[in-house]
Design a protein around this motif. Structure first.
Motif, PDB file in Angstrom:
ATOM      1  N   THR A  89      20.292  67.616  49.141  1.00  0.00           N
ATOM      2  CA  THR A  89      18.994  68.218  49.427  1.00  0.00           C
ATOM      3  C   THR A  89      18.873  68.580  50.904  1.00  0.00           C
ATOM      4  O   THR A  89      18.193  69.538  51.265  1.00  0.00           O
ATOM      5  N   LYS A 100      14.329  69.316  55.104  1.00  0.00           N
ATOM      6  CA  LYS A 100      14.842  68.261  54.222  1.00  0.00           C
ATOM      7  C   LYS A 100      15.949  67.462  54.903  1.00  0.00           C
ATOM      8  O   LYS A 100      16.388  66.444  54.396  1.00  0.00           O
ATOM      9  N   THR A 140      17.509  73.201  41.701  1.00  0.00           N
ATOM     10  CA  THR A 140      17.144  73.219  43.127  1.00  0.00           C
ATOM     11  C   THR A 140      17.631  74.466  43.865  1.00  0.00           C
ATOM     12  O   THR A 140      17.526  74.550  45.084  1.00  0.00           O
ATOM     13  N   LYS A 155      18.876  72.062  52.841  1.00  0.00           N
ATOM     14  CA  LYS A 155      17.696  72.917  53.006  1.00  0.00           C
ATOM     15  C   LYS A 155      17.036  72.630  54.360  1.00  0.00           C
ATOM     16  O   LYS A 155      15.935  72.101  54.437  1.00  0.00           O
TER      17      LYS A 155
END
Length: 175
Positions: free
Chosen positions: A89, A97, A147, A92
């Motif tokens: 994650t 993130k 995602t 990003k």
């Protein structure tokens, strides 16, 4: 010579790769790399700094990390100890993130853990589809599809921002 202990919890090895990069940045420090899953006690007095790095798999840090923290809480609180989390994650960066404030994994860690590290880093990991077992490959592909990430299972993609890792290493020295 000053000493730093690097404790890792990893599934696919990217955390170790990040540690090896950090070790190169720790000029003036002798460093030792240890698998957190294989140690229960550490003689913190032997080290000037300790860094713990752990990866996320399926949204969670390994339970052995939390066991280690429980068993070594006093030493963690009374020494110069940094922590970093590796996850996909964190790729990003525009959404922050890759920061402790923007990482849901760090927020969860801080709620679950009785220890609050002096220094926290968040780094993007690597996607290694060809190396995964079939079920892992399919699950991770689904997560990446949801995602907005890479879904081509023939690819390996390294998202780690090495400049950010280097800056973290400098911050460890300055703690």
């Amino acid at each position: 010579m000053k000493k730093v202990l690097c404790l890792y919890s990893t599934t696919d090895g990217q955390t170790i790769k990040i540690f090896k990069h950090i070790q190169k940045q720790l000029v003036g420090y002798q460093s030792e790399l240890m698998d957190l899953h294989k140690v229960s006690q550490v003689d913190f007095q032997q080290y000037d700094r300790v860094i713990i790095g752990a990866s996320i798999r399926y949204g969670r840090l390994n339970h052995k990390l939390y066991q280690f923290i429980e068993q070594n809480l006093a030493e963690l609180q009374n020494n110069k100890v940094a922590f970093f989390c590796v996850n996909l994650t964190a790729r990003k960066e525009a959404q922050k993130k890759d920061t402790p404030e923007g990482s849901v994994y760090i927020k969860t860690f801080l709620k679950k853990s009785p220890w609050t590290p002096e220094l926290i880093g968040v780094f993007a990991g690597a996607l290694r589809y060809p190396r995964y077992k079939l079920l892992d490959r399919l699950c991770i592909q689904l997560i990446m599809k949801i995602t907005g990430g890479e879904t081509d299972t023939s690819k390996e993609v390294e998202y780690t921002n090495w400049k950010k890792v280097s800056l973290f290493a400098i911050s460890v020295v300055d703690m």
